[in-house]
Design an enzyme around this catalytic site. Structure first.
Site, PDB file in Angstrom:
ATOM      1  N   HIS A 286      -2.912   0.155  10.937  1.00  0.00           N
ATOM      2  CA  HIS A 286      -4.057  -0.735  10.720  1.00  0.00           C
ATOM      3  C   HIS A 286      -3.795  -2.030  11.488  1.00  0.00           C
ATOM      4  CE1 HIS A 286      -6.686  -3.465   8.404  1.00  0.00           C
ATOM      5  NE2 HIS A 286      -7.299  -2.394   7.943  1.00  0.00           N
TER       6      HIS A 286
ATOM      7  N   ASP B  84       3.718  -0.512   4.890  1.00  0.00           N
ATOM      8  CA  ASP B  84       2.345  -0.891   4.588  1.00  0.00           C
ATOM      9  C   ASP B  84       1.855   0.117   3.551  1.00  0.00           C
ATOM     10  OD1 ASP B  84      -0.383  -1.118   4.395  1.00  0.00           O
ATOM     11  OD2 ASP B  84      -0.754  -1.210   6.547  1.00  0.00           O
TER      12      ASP B  84
ATOM     13  N   GLN C 292      -2.790   1.852   1.286  1.00  0.00           N
ATOM     14  CA  GLN C 292      -3.399   3.098   0.790  1.00  0.00           C
ATOM     15  C   GLN C 292      -2.451   3.863  -0.130  1.00  0.00           C
ATOM     16  OE1 GLN C 292      -6.552   3.876   1.356  1.00  0.00           O
ATOM     17  NE2 GLN C 292      -6.890   2.212   2.809  1.00  0.00           N
TER      18      GLN C 292
ATOM     19  N   LYS D  37      -7.475  -2.333  -3.677  1.00  0.00           N
ATOM     20  CA  LYS D  37      -7.545  -0.886  -3.425  1.00  0.00           C
ATOM     21  C   LYS D  37      -6.884  -0.113  -4.575  1.00  0.00           C
ATOM     22  CE  LYS D  37      -7.235  -1.595   1.534  1.00  0.00           C
ATOM     23  NZ  LYS D  37      -8.489  -1.299   2.210  1.00  0.00           N
TER      24      LYS D  37
ATOM     25  N   CYS E 217     -10.498  -0.474  11.649  1.00  0.00           N
ATOM     26  CA  CYS E 217      -9.396  -1.401  11.989  1.00  0.00           C
ATOM     27  C   CYS E 217      -8.204  -0.640  12.544  1.00  0.00           C
ATOM     28  CB  CYS E 217      -8.969  -2.253  10.799  1.00  0.00           C
ATOM     29  SG  CYS E 217     -10.296  -3.254  10.146  1.00  0.00           S
TER      30      CYS E 217
HETATM   31  N1  PMP Z   1      -3.294  -1.525   5.904  1.00  0.00           N
HETATM   32  C1  PMP Z   1      -4.015  -0.446   5.592  1.00  0.00           C
HETATM   33  C2  PMP Z   1      -3.417   0.921   5.782  1.00  0.00           C
HETATM   34  C3  PMP Z   1      -5.298  -0.597   5.073  1.00  0.00           C
HETATM   35  O1  PMP Z   1      -6.027   0.482   4.763  1.00  0.00           O
HETATM   36  C4  PMP Z   1      -5.819  -1.906   4.894  1.00  0.00           C
HETATM   37  C5  PMP Z   1      -7.218  -2.110   4.362  1.00  0.00           C
HETATM   38  N2  PMP Z   1      -8.185  -1.306   4.970  1.00  0.00           N
HETATM   39  C6  PMP Z   1      -5.012  -2.994   5.212  1.00  0.00           C
HETATM   40  C7  PMP Z   1      -3.750  -2.766   5.720  1.00  0.00           C
HETATM   41  C8  PMP Z   1      -5.484  -4.406   5.031  1.00  0.00           C
HETATM   42  O2  PMP Z   1      -5.711  -4.680   3.665  1.00  0.00           O
HETATM   43  P1  PMP Z   1      -6.504  -5.998   3.219  1.00  0.00           P
HETATM   44  O3  PMP Z   1      -7.789  -5.996   3.982  1.00  0.00           O
HETATM   45  O4  PMP Z   1      -6.685  -5.818   1.752  1.00  0.00           O
HETATM   46  O5  PMP Z   1      -5.644  -7.158   3.568  1.00  0.00           O
END
Ligand code: PMP
Length: 414
Positions: free
Chosen positions: A128, A208, A211, A234, A371
């Site tokens: 991401h 990270d 998920q 999440k 993203c």
């Molecule tokens: N890493 C992953 C794998 C994600 O899915 C996300 C959110 N889509 C993020 C980082 C970023 O999370 P946040 O927008 O809550 O900061």
């Protein structure tokens, strides 16, 4: 059983007929989480850490209890603590600054920092943007090179032979930061080889878990990472809060990130000294109500872990079969380990059209690059539609998605 689960989420009666398939973007919030947020705002709405009065001390105790729970949810390591942040993205910005800062003194914990070879960071093409861009911001100016594990056309890690050895010939990898679970394909990557490499070479190993925290918390623990980043929203919690989990002695030796109230020991005109971790990373007033809600969310996720796991398995098998038979391209099906997050392409139809036409059918999916532009390149598409399921979803929701896909194909005559 599923009906009982849904009864705990006010979203469903408020949105009758809606099929919510976007939990990878944010999960729905159960009543207990909403109540905890309201409890703070309505009845205990005082600031923490600063008050000597009992109400403030009680709020402080609540926040400190959530801190402990948030660390224990992903870590069995002794001395683990959680720094409250705005979320996963904020946690990565903190880490990217501090782990590349010459002011952090962490050689004793991570011997890779003693090497004279040029320093490197290892990421993957599946990351991401939250786990790419913060590293890029600091890498060049602080003399770090970034290497990426390549990914195949289905989203699996596909490093060439001798990948790590070849990097090590010219560089010392000081930092390895990888997502355990892809937000695009739902693949749960096998991070064990990279964990082992970090342990052998003395590199920092970061997960990270944005998920994975909801689908595979036990796998996070088993990998025993040095740092874990995740967001509350999440995991049934509110937006605006998350954590960076790490060992306190390591964090104590890391350079501060933002300055301000709440993180200092002594302020003089010329300089200031700082509190110990985690406080030294928490400048300013925290999202106290959201932290209360985070506590309720962690309790809820803990109590429902086996139900989440069994629904993941059931929906995945059912949806795998039905989606494969739907005449569309689904990414990630070749992976050994996944949970039900599906990126798909209806041949000849742009992902945004798919998303809009599914919305006409009251089905909420996400469309775009999610993203993950590097991953899109590996998959060979500019964008995908993504349906992500969680334990309040049912087989009926899978059927509705399949019918919705049929409708999109009919409109586009595919
Ligand atoms: N890493 C992953 C794998 C994600 O899915 C996300 C959110 N889509 C993020 C980082 C970023 O999370 P946040 O927008 O809550 O900061």
């Amino acid at each position: 059983m599923q009906k009982d689960i849904r009864a705990g989420f006010p979203f469903f009666p408020a949105n009758p007929g809606i099929v919510y398939l976007d939990s990878a973007a944010t999960s729905l919030k159960p009543q207990g989480v909403i109540d905890a947020l309201t409890k703070y705002n309505a009845r205990e709405s005082v600031n923490i850490h600063r008050g000597v009065y009992r109400l403030s001390q009680r709020a402080t105790d609540t926040v400190e209890t959530v801190r402990k729970k948030a660390a224990e949810f992903v870590s069995d390591a002794a001395e683990s603590t959680a720094v409250f942040t705005k979320g996963t993205t904020d946690s990565f910005n903190l880490l990217a600054h501090t782990l590349t800062s010459a002011k952090s003194d962490i050689k004793d914990f991570f011997p890779a920092y003693t090497s004279a070879k040029p320093a490197a960071i290892l990421l993957s093409d599946s990351e991401h943007h939250a786990n790419i861009v913060p590293w890029q911001i600091f890498a060049a100016e602080r003399g770090y090179k970034i290497f990426f594990i390549p990914v195949d056309g289905d989203g699996n890690f596909a490093p060439p032979e001798n990948f790590l050895e070849d990097i090590s010939a010219s560089h010392t990898v000081r930092i390895i930061s990888l997502s355990l679970q892809s937000n695009v394909t739902g693949i749960i990557h096998d991070l064990a080889p990279y964990r082992t490499f970090a342990a052998e070479t003395g590199a920092v190993f970061i997960i990270d878990a944005a998920q994975a925290v909801i689908h595979a918390p036990e796998t996070i623990k088993a990998l025993n990472p040095d740092f874990v980043c995740y967001s509350a929203h999440k995991l049934f919690g509110a937006t605006g809060v998350g954590v960076l989990v790490g060992r306190k002695p390591v964090l104590d030796n890391c350079d501060v990130y933002q300055g301000g109230g709440g993180m200092i020991a002594l302020v003089e005109r010329e300089k200031s000294t700082y509190l110990e971790a985690p406080a030294k990373f928490e400048a300013g007033t925290q999202a106290v109500g959201e932290i209360y809600a985070f506590g309720a969310a962690l309790d809820f996720a803990g109590e429902n872990q086996s139900a989440i796991h069994s629904t993941d398995n059931d929906l995945r098998h059912y949806a795998d079969e039905r989606l494969q038979a739907a005449g569309i391209r689904v990414f990630g099906l070749s992976a050994k380990s996944r949970s039900p997050i599906y990126s798909f392409e209806i041949p000849g139809v742009h992902a945004h059209d798919t998303g809009t036409l599914l919305d006409e059918q009251d089905i909420c999916v996400r469309a775009g690059h999610h993203c993950c532009q590097l991953l899109m390149r590996s998959l060979g598409v500019p964008a995908t539609a993504r349906a992500s399921f969680l334990f309040y979803n049912t087989r009926d929701d899978v059927d509705r998605l399949i019918d919705g896909i049929g409708y999109v194909k009919k409109i586009f005559r595919k």
